[in-house]
Design a protein around this motif. Structure first.
Motif, short mmCIF file in Angstrom:
data_model
loop_
_atom_site.label_atom_id
_atom_site.label_comp_id
_atom_site.label_asym_id
_atom_site.label_seq_id
_atom_site.Cartn_x
_atom_site.Cartn_y
_atom_site.Cartn_z
N TYR A 19 0.80 -1.22 0.00
CA TYR A 19 0.00 0.00 0.00
C TYR A 19 0.84 1.27 0.00
O TYR A 19 0.43 2.29 -0.54
N LYS A 83 -3.60 4.24 -6.37
CA LYS A 83 -4.13 2.90 -6.48
C LYS A 83 -3.08 1.91 -6.00
O LYS A 83 -1.90 2.01 -6.34
N THR A 87 -4.79 -3.95 -6.34
CA THR A 87 -5.88 -3.47 -7.19
C THR A 87 -5.41 -3.32 -8.64
O THR A 87 -6.12 -3.71 -9.57
N SER A 88 -4.21 -2.80 -8.82
CA SER A 88 -3.67 -2.63 -10.17
C SER A 88 -3.47 -3.98 -10.85
O SER A 88 -3.80 -4.14 -12.03
N ARG A 90 -5.07 -6.78 -10.21
CA ARG A 90 -6.39 -7.36 -10.51
C ARG A 90 -6.98 -6.73 -11.76
O ARG A 90 -7.55 -7.43 -12.61
N GLU A 91 -6.88 -5.42 -11.88
CA GLU A 91 -7.43 -4.75 -13.06
C GLU A 91 -6.70 -5.15 -14.33
O GLU A 91 -7.32 -5.35 -15.37
#
Length: 104
Positions: A19, A83, A87-88, A90-91
């Protein structure tokens, strides 16, 4: 420093590194994913333009080009520097699976 303490520091640094960039390498990775978001916007716009130009040139309307420009602007507004790595990833995985399924 004992091995157990080193291992604990590595685990905590790894968890925080997901994070919050805690080193120069993680900051570079973080910036790389931000650049990848920008590249995805450009790729989407160029693919839309290429599909538009591959058809009959007489059927191109000004609205089509305006829609591509609006999509590019909205994509650029949705860029998120904060971000997280998970998350990056996964996208990107969802984007790649969507692209490969459209090729089949």
């Amino acid at each position: 420093m004992p091995f157990k303490l080193k291992a604990i520091v590595w685990v905590i640094g790894g968890i925080l590194g997901i994070y919050i960039p805690t080193s120069m390498l993680s900051l570079n990775i973080h910036n790389g994913f931000y650049v990848k978001q920008m590249a995805n916007c450009g790729e989407d716009a160029s693919n839309s333009l290429a599909s538009l130009l591959s058809g009959d040139e007489m059927s191109i309307r000004g609205n089509d080009l305006d829609n591509i420009a609006k999509d590019l602007k909205s994509c650029q507004k949705n860029l998120d520097y904060n971000k997280g790595l998970v998350t990056s990833l996964r996208e990107e995985r969802a984007r790649d699976s969507k692209q490969t399924s459209s090729l089949k």
